[in-house]
Design a protein around this motif. Structure first.
Motif, PDB file in Angstrom:
ATOM      1  N   MET A   1       0.725  -1.284  -0.078  1.00 35.50           N
ATOM      2  CA  MET A   1      -0.076   0.106  -0.044  1.00 35.50           C
ATOM      3  C   MET A   1       0.934   1.359   0.048  1.00 35.50           C
ATOM      4  N   ASN A   2       0.794   2.049  -1.114  1.00 33.01           N
ATOM      5  CA  ASN A   2       1.337   3.366  -1.125  1.00 33.01           C
ATOM      6  C   ASN A   2       0.806   4.409  -0.387  1.00 33.01           C
ATOM      7  N   THR A   3      -0.499   4.592  -0.265  1.00 33.54           N
ATOM      8  CA  THR A   3      -1.074   5.455   0.107  1.00 33.54           C
ATOM      9  C   THR A   3      -1.067   5.657   1.583  1.00 33.54           C
ATOM     10  N   PHE A 130      -5.360  -9.607  11.093  1.00 37.43           N
ATOM     11  CA  PHE A 130      -4.162  -9.446  11.345  1.00 37.43           C
ATOM     12  C   PHE A 130      -3.631 -10.284  12.562  1.00 37.43           C
ATOM     13  N   PHE A 131      -4.246  -9.836  13.827  1.00 36.70           N
ATOM     14  CA  PHE A 131      -4.153 -10.761  14.837  1.00 36.70           C
ATOM     15  C   PHE A 131      -5.275 -11.755  14.952  1.00 36.70           C
ATOM     16  N   ILE A 199      -9.570  -4.264  12.793  1.00 32.78           N
ATOM     17  CA  ILE A 199     -10.587  -3.369  11.944  1.00 32.78           C
ATOM     18  C   ILE A 199     -10.121  -2.467  11.219  1.00 32.78           C
ATOM     19  N   VAL A 200      -8.736  -1.743  11.151  1.00 34.95           N
ATOM     20  CA  VAL A 200      -8.369  -1.008  10.103  1.00 34.95           C
ATOM     21  C   VAL A 200      -7.930  -1.797   8.937  1.00 34.95           C
ATOM     22  N   MET A 201      -7.221  -3.163   9.350  1.00 34.40           N
ATOM     23  CA  MET A 201      -6.638  -3.692   8.274  1.00 34.40           C
ATOM     24  C   MET A 201      -7.613  -4.462   7.483  1.00 34.40           C
ATOM     25  N   TYR A 202      -8.647  -4.869   8.287  1.00 32.97           N
ATOM     26  CA  TYR A 202      -9.943  -5.421   7.354  1.00 32.97           C
ATOM     27  C   TYR A 202     -10.611  -4.410   6.177  1.00 32.97           C
ATOM     28  N   ALA A 203     -10.724  -3.242   7.232  1.00 32.54           N
ATOM     29  CA  ALA A 203     -11.255  -2.166   6.106  1.00 32.54           C
ATOM     30  C   ALA A 203     -10.561  -1.643   5.003  1.00 32.54           C
ATOM     31  N   LEU A 204      -9.129  -1.722   4.887  1.00 32.84           N
ATOM     32  CA  LEU A 204      -8.187  -1.430   4.004  1.00 32.84           C
ATOM     33  C   LEU A 204      -8.071  -2.642   3.057  1.00 32.84           C
ATOM     34  N   THR A 205      -8.261  -3.936   3.322  1.00 29.12           N
ATOM     35  CA  THR A 205      -7.816  -5.078   2.406  1.00 29.12           C
ATOM     36  C   THR A 205      -9.007  -5.991   2.173  1.00 29.12           C
TER      37      THR A 205
END
Length: 206
Positions: A1-3, A130-131, A199-205
């Motif tokens: 991810m570059n952004t 992630f975890f 939560i964040v990793m799910y949202a992004l991926t």
């Protein structure tokens, strides 16, 4: 991810949207510690009625009081979610009548339909993004609330759009759980913001 990832808090006209002010910085710190994401360390506050919401990969909404969206807020919320956006809604449930919970759930019913906000299973991919959280959503010390149910909620709810969570809804008050002075983090045996990383990793991926 570059952004660069930035944490966006949604400001809405009703209620008290500006709660748990230290939580975003603690979660962002954990993202820096555990992931390779490029992180903006400044909380991004966006009015739900602003079209700037459509540039945000992840939004957070919380409060204690009434949620009554204006027509423009409602329009933006629905458009954002239906077009691939992600909202983490956290009930900061210390109020007497559960006003945030009841009114937010009513807003979701009005926008998406009466049966769209559903319990998600505790083996949902959110809990391994992630975890690993084998038992589903981790409990919080804030969870027993004052509005009559006195329950530990052993699940989260969500509205899914095309098989992906668009609105993740918690009655567990993660915001207050993660709203500590950063200097106290060293006293935690297990970093309780790790689920926020999921939560964040799910949202992004997803």
């Amino acid at each position: 991810m570059n952004t660069e990832f930035f944490f966006t808090r949604l400001q809405y006209e009703s209620g008290d949207w500006d709660v748990d002010q230290r939580m975003p910085s603690n979660l962002l710190n954990s993202l820096v510690e555990y992931t390779t994401l490029k992180i903006s360390t400044t909380e991004n506050i966006i009015s739900l009625s602003s079209d700037a919401i459509f540039e945000c990969p992840f939004c957070y909404i919380s409060g204690h009081k009434l949620v009554q969206f204006t027509p423009k807020e409602r329009e933006n919320f629905e458009k954002y979610v239906r077009n691939g956006g992600f909202v983490f809604a956290d009930d900061c449930n210390h109020d007497i009548d559960g006003l945030f919970a009841k009114s937010f759930e009513r807003q979701m019913e009005d926008i998406f339909g009466p049966d769209e906000l559903k319990k998600i299973p505790n083996d949902h991919e959110l809990y391994s993004s992630f975890f690993e959280f084998e038992d589903g959503p981790p409990a919080t010390s804030q969870e027993l609330n004052g509005w009559g149910d006195d329950l530990v909620h052993e699940y989260l709810k969500a509205i899914e759009i095309n098989g992906r969570i668009g609105v993740l809804y918690s009655n567990k008050d993660y915001g207050c759980e993660w709203d500590y002075d950063f200097r106290n983090k060293r006293f935690y045996r297990i970093d309780n913001t790790r689920f926020g990383v999921n939560i964040v990793m799910y949202a992004l991926t997803s």
